[in-house]
Scaffold this active site. Structure first.
Site, short mmCIF file in Angstrom:
data_model
loop_
_atom_site.label_atom_id
_atom_site.label_comp_id
_atom_site.label_asym_id
_atom_site.label_seq_id
_atom_site.Cartn_x
_atom_site.Cartn_y
_atom_site.Cartn_z
N GLY A 179 -15.46 3.71 14.97
CA GLY A 179 -14.06 3.53 15.38
C GLY A 179 -13.10 3.61 14.22
N TYR A 220 0.81 -1.22 0.00
CA TYR A 220 0.00 0.00 0.00
C TYR A 220 0.84 1.27 0.00
CZ TYR A 220 -4.47 -2.36 0.69
OH TYR A 220 -5.59 -3.11 0.51
N ALA A 224 -17.58 11.62 14.32
CA ALA A 224 -17.76 10.42 15.15
C ALA A 224 -18.05 9.22 14.27
CB ALA A 224 -18.90 10.64 16.13
N ARG A 275 -7.41 -3.87 7.27
CA ARG A 275 -6.64 -3.99 8.52
C ARG A 275 -7.26 -3.16 9.64
NH1 ARG A 275 -0.73 -3.10 5.93
NH2 ARG A 275 -1.99 -1.79 4.55
N GLU A 315 5.92 8.06 5.24
CA GLU A 315 4.78 8.46 4.40
C GLU A 315 3.67 9.01 5.28
OE1 GLU A 315 1.77 6.78 4.52
OE2 GLU A 315 2.39 5.14 5.84
N SER A 350 9.03 2.41 5.62
CA SER A 350 8.04 1.77 6.49
C SER A 350 7.88 2.59 7.78
CB SER A 350 8.48 0.36 6.86
OG SER A 350 8.76 -0.41 5.71
N LEU A 391 0.34 9.26 3.99
CA LEU A 391 -0.76 9.05 3.06
C LEU A 391 -2.02 8.62 3.80
CD1 LEU A 391 1.13 6.95 0.35
CD2 LEU A 391 0.96 9.44 0.54
N CYS A 408 -2.19 1.91 10.22
CA CYS A 408 -1.25 2.80 10.91
C CYS A 408 -1.66 3.26 12.30
CB CYS A 408 -1.00 4.04 10.04
SG CYS A 408 0.03 3.69 8.60
N GLY A 464 -9.73 2.53 11.99
CA GLY A 464 -9.04 1.29 11.62
C GLY A 464 -7.85 1.62 10.76
#
Length: 470
Positions: free
Chosen positions: A275, A16, A272, A350, A165, A134, A167, A280, A277
């Site tokens: 949550g 990614y 709001a 993820r 990064e 990374s 991004l 990162c 995700g």
């Protein structure tokens, strides 16, 4: 010491970050040969696909790859050749949170970074600029430098840079074309500053020099963790306030809007949701927690840990609200989950909130219909199996049905849960959906996406995050 003019770049890691970043470098620097290498042959084959069915979904990415693939942008599994030929090497490999051993659950697993670094040292026969791309803990570059110097061939020098990064998935190409800033960290030595200048000259093809920030190596590494931690902190803060809104009858949209008008605060990252995700936010905060504990700063560690705990609480709180609203049981009831990616305009799952929600619904013995316009089926099954290790995949497949459209997913359901803010979910034919559902028909909006008044008039019972129940 004069900087090297970069003519060939290799990026180790076609994921990614590495894929989009180096595709844009190739697009903006037509005189530089850019090769993206990865040991995963299937992934490289997808990057080379004749129909441009790329391994990741990102708006605008196909157009960028189409414009320069085969000209000055190449994808290959020949890692060694890429290393040998490059002047500059981006290391853009996965750094997941450790699952076992020292620091499990918090520290980054740097195994892939170390393997890539050792490979560079083993293969390189000329001087290289090695760029840590990374997301890594502070002082990782120091470890990379130690490995490279200990294994370098005679007359072979390595200069280490940090170039994190910034991004956002879904807008990565836009972020790369028009970055807020490019951050480059280096050792403050003549060699380090010259290497920094070489990378700056690459970015200067399309980024203003004023927006290329050059700092020390350790400041660069920490800045990336700090930026993500502070963005996640804003989300957890507004989500904490959403719980108060639900209890008091206040409207979180109105509160966020009022707060965002303050020029010291601003409106961004005050929406709001069920949550945050993605690859990162949670990983970087947990890195910060582990770093703080390693530095004997327990109060600092506890402060940042609470951001993640609030995020987990928001997901479990939302799942509980679904169960409570459906008369305290969802056993054998059909729940539709719209969206599985962690956010719209990406296929990345993820740390997606949908994974946690479905895991909780499965524990309650619900049947789940699921639809996402981008996420592949194999990825869904893999994520759900990992989230529910006590259930066999066969059992999960009996309870979860992956659908090919939102209308199909909503048919015969008791409730619809909006977990991802895909634009198409705003444009669903809600009247047709209502006719095909069991009554009372519930909609749980975890992304502040739908028009609550419109759906209520159709007949739905709408429960929106950050607003009291009707």
């Amino acid at each position: 010491m004069s900087p090297v003019k970069v003519q060939k770049i290799v990026c180790i890691g076609a994921g990614y970050v590495g894929g989009p970043t180096c595709a844009v470098v190739a697009q903006k620097c037509p005189e530089i040969i850019v090769t993206i290498v990865d040991l995963n042959e299937a992934r490289i084959n997808a990057w080379n696909d004749e129909q441009y069915r790329l391994p990741i979904y990102e708006p605008g990415l196909v157009e960028v790859v189409r414009s320069c693939r085969g000209k000055n942008l190449f994808f290959s599994t020949d890692v060694d050749k890429g290393i040998q030929e490059a002047d500059l090497i981006f290391v853009s490999v996965n750094t997941p949170t450790k699952k076992s051993g020292v620091g499990a659950g918090f520290a980054a697993d740097l195994n892939y970074v170390e393997l890539a670094t050792r490979r560079i040292a083993a293969v390189a026969t000329s001087n290289k600029i090695v760029v840590e791309k990374s997301t890594v803990p502070c002082r990782t570059a120091e470890s990379m430098r130690t490995i490279l110097e200990a294994n370098a061939k005679p007359n072979c020098r390595f200069d280490i840079l940090s170039n994190p990064e910034f991004l956002a998935e879904g807008t990565a190409i836009k972020d790369l074309h028009n970055p807020d800033r490019v951050l480059i960290g280096s050792l403050q030595t003549p060699e380090g500053l010259a290497a920094c200048q070489s990378l700056s000259d690459v970015y200067a093809h399309w980024v203003s020099r004023d927006q290329i920030l050059t700092v020390g190596l350790w400041s660069s590494e920490l800045s990336k963790l700090a930026a993500n931690a502070m963005l996640a902190q804003r989300i957890s803060s507004i989500n904490a306030l959403s719980a108060i809104c639900e209890a008091t009858g206040a409207n979180i949209d109105e509160v966020a809007n009022a707060v965002g008008y303050d020029s010291r605060i601003g409106p961004k990252f005050l929406k709001a949701s069920v949550g945050f995700g993605g690859s990162c936010f949670q990983k970087d905060i947990l890195n910060l927690v582990y770093l703080s504990e390693s530095l004997h700063l327990p109060e600092v560690a506890a402060y940042w840990r609470q951001v993640v705990e609030m995020n987990e609480h928001q997901k479990s709180r939302f799942a509980k609200r679904v169960v409570d609203s459906l008369f305290n049981t969802i056993t054998n009831k059909r729940i539709t989950v719209l969206g599985f990616a962690f956010k719209a305009d990406t296929g990345d799952t993820r740390e997606s909130a949908a994974i946690s929600l479905i895991r909780d619904f499965l524990k309650e013995k619900a049947n789940v219909n699921l639809y996402d316009p981008q996420v592949e089926e194999y990825q869904i099954w893999q994520d759900l199996a990992e989230a529910s290790p006590n259930l066999s995949l066969e059992t999960i497949k009996k309870q979860v049905n992956i659908c090919s459209s939102s209308l199909e997913a909503c048919k015969d359901a008791e409730a619809i849960v909006i977990a991802t803010e895909w634009k198409e979910f705003k444009e669903i034919d809600w009247e047709t959906v209502y006719q095909g559902m069991n009554k009372p028909a519930f909609v749980f909006d975890g992304r502040l996406l739908v028009d609550e008044d419109k759906l209520t008039k159709i007949g739905f019972k709408v429960i929106t995050i950050g607003r009291g129940s009707l």
